[in-house]
Design a protein around this motif. Structure first.
Motif, mmCIF file in Angstrom:
data_model
loop_
_atom_site.group_PDB
_atom_site.id
_atom_site.type_symbol
_atom_site.label_atom_id
_atom_site.label_comp_id
_atom_site.label_asym_id
_atom_site.label_seq_id
_atom_site.Cartn_x
_atom_site.Cartn_y
_atom_site.Cartn_z
ATOM 1 N N ILE A 74 46.238 42.625 24.798
ATOM 2 C CA ILE A 74 45.049 42.048 25.438
ATOM 3 C C ILE A 74 44.119 43.163 25.899
ATOM 4 O O ILE A 74 42.898 43.063 25.789
ATOM 5 C CB ILE A 74 45.448 41.134 26.618
ATOM 6 C CG1 ILE A 74 46.127 39.856 26.094
ATOM 7 C CG2 ILE A 74 44.242 40.791 27.485
ATOM 8 C CD1 ILE A 74 46.813 39.029 27.176
ATOM 9 N N LEU A 75 44.704 44.247 26.386
ATOM 10 C CA LEU A 75 43.912 45.373 26.894
ATOM 11 C C LEU A 75 43.457 46.331 25.793
ATOM 12 O O LEU A 75 42.735 47.291 26.071
ATOM 13 C CB LEU A 75 44.729 46.145 27.939
ATOM 14 C CG LEU A 75 45.178 45.344 29.146
ATOM 15 C CD1 LEU A 75 45.995 46.219 30.086
ATOM 16 C CD2 LEU A 75 43.996 44.726 29.869
ATOM 17 N N GLY A 76 43.913 46.093 24.576
ATOM 18 C CA GLY A 76 43.547 46.980 23.478
ATOM 19 C C GLY A 76 44.263 48.316 23.541
ATOM 20 O O GLY A 76 43.774 49.317 23.009
ATOM 21 N N GLY B 213 51.649 55.256 27.678
ATOM 22 C CA GLY B 213 50.223 55.055 27.823
ATOM 23 C C GLY B 213 49.792 55.083 29.269
ATOM 24 O O GLY B 213 50.611 55.208 30.185
ATOM 25 N N ILE B 214 48.481 54.960 29.453
ATOM 26 C CA ILE B 214 47.901 55.041 30.790
ATOM 27 C C ILE B 214 46.669 54.139 30.863
ATOM 28 O O ILE B 214 45.941 53.984 29.885
ATOM 29 C CB ILE B 214 47.532 56.512 31.132
ATOM 30 C CG1 ILE B 214 47.086 56.645 32.582
ATOM 31 C CG2 ILE B 214 46.482 57.039 30.171
ATOM 32 C CD1 ILE B 214 47.005 58.085 33.058
ATOM 33 N N MET C 257 40.045 49.671 34.859
ATOM 34 C CA MET C 257 40.746 48.533 35.446
ATOM 35 C C MET C 257 39.896 47.278 35.605
ATOM 36 O O MET C 257 40.386 46.178 35.402
ATOM 37 C CB MET C 257 41.418 48.945 36.751
ATOM 38 C CG MET C 257 42.551 49.916 36.477
ATOM 39 S SD MET C 257 43.408 50.459 37.944
ATOM 40 C CE MET C 257 44.538 51.653 37.230
ATOM 41 N N THR C 258 38.630 47.416 35.923
ATOM 42 C CA THR C 258 37.770 46.231 36.024
ATOM 43 C C THR C 258 37.712 45.516 34.677
ATOM 44 O O THR C 258 37.876 44.294 34.605
ATOM 45 C CB THR C 258 36.354 46.613 36.492
ATOM 46 O OG1 THR C 258 36.440 47.152 37.811
ATOM 47 C CG2 THR C 258 35.431 45.409 36.503
ATOM 48 N N GLY C 259 37.513 46.266 33.606
ATOM 49 C CA GLY C 259 37.495 45.681 32.271
ATOM 50 C C GLY C 259 38.838 45.091 31.884
ATOM 51 O O GLY C 259 38.903 44.035 31.238
ATOM 52 N N GLN D 257 39.203 41.753 33.635
ATOM 53 C CA GLN D 257 38.359 40.757 32.958
ATOM 54 C C GLN D 257 38.978 40.310 31.637
ATOM 55 O O GLN D 257 38.962 39.122 31.309
ATOM 56 C CB GLN D 257 36.955 41.327 32.731
ATOM 57 C CG GLN D 257 36.171 41.502 34.001
ATOM 58 C CD GLN D 257 34.865 42.267 33.798
ATOM 59 O OE1 GLN D 257 34.637 42.882 32.753
ATOM 60 N NE2 GLN D 257 34.008 42.234 34.808
ATOM 61 N N ALA D 258 39.535 41.244 30.869
ATOM 62 C CA ALA D 258 40.158 40.909 29.583
ATOM 63 C C ALA D 258 41.368 39.999 29.785
ATOM 64 O O ALA D 258 41.547 39.017 29.052
ATOM 65 C CB ALA D 258 40.560 42.186 28.843
ATOM 66 N N ILE D 259 42.181 40.305 30.780
ATOM 67 C CA ILE D 259 43.365 39.474 31.040
ATOM 68 C C ILE D 259 42.943 38.090 31.515
ATOM 69 O O ILE D 259 43.483 37.082 31.051
ATOM 70 C CB ILE D 259 44.306 40.153 32.059
ATOM 71 C CG1 ILE D 259 44.913 41.415 31.454
ATOM 72 C CG2 ILE D 259 45.406 39.182 32.491
ATOM 73 C CD1 ILE D 259 45.672 42.279 32.436
#
Length: 107
Positions: free
Chosen positions: A27-29, A36-37, A43-45, A48-50
C-alpha cells in the motif's frame, strides 16, 4: 510462520504476520524484499495511502455483503478487516511523525 517487526524509537515494536505486513508495505509502495525505512517526511502520505486503501476495502466488503444478501446486523464475518489491521500501524505512523523519528523493518 514469518513476521514483520516494525520498529521505532517512539513506540513499541509492531508485529504483523508476513502477509499483513507485506500488504501494508505494498500500500505504501515500499519493497517487501528486505529491510526498509519510512522517514518522517513520508508519513503523512503513508497515512493517507493506508486510509484510502481502508476505504476501498470497506466499500468492497459492503458490496460483497450486499451481493450475498447480508445485513450489517447479521453474524459478523470471521475475517479481520484492513481497517482493524491498519489501525495500530496508522497510530505508529502518527506518533513517529510527531516525534520526527523513522520506522524501520527487517533490521
Amino acid at each position: 510462520m514469518s513476521v514483520y517487526r516494525f520498529k521505532s524509537r517512539e513506540t513499541g515494536d509492531l508485529v504483523m504476520l508476513q502477509q499483513h505486513g507485506q500488504r501494508m508495505l505494498e500500500i505504501l509502495g515500499k519493497s517487501t524484499s528486505g529491510p526498509g525505512i519510512i522517514q518522517p517526511a513520508e508519513m503523512t502520505g503513508a497515512i493517507q495511502a493506508i486510509r484510502a486503501a481502508v476505504e476501498a476495502d470497506d466499500a468492497a466488503r459492503q458490496r460483497q455483503k450486499t451481493e450475498e444478501g447480508q445485513d450489517d446486523d447479521d453474524t459478523p464475518t470471521d475475517t479481520v478487516s484492513l481497517r482493524m489491521r491498519a489501525a495500530p500501524f496508522i497510530e505508529m505512523l502518527q506518533r513517529c511523525e510527531k516525534a520526527g523519528v523513522e520506522i524501520v523493518w527487517g533490521v
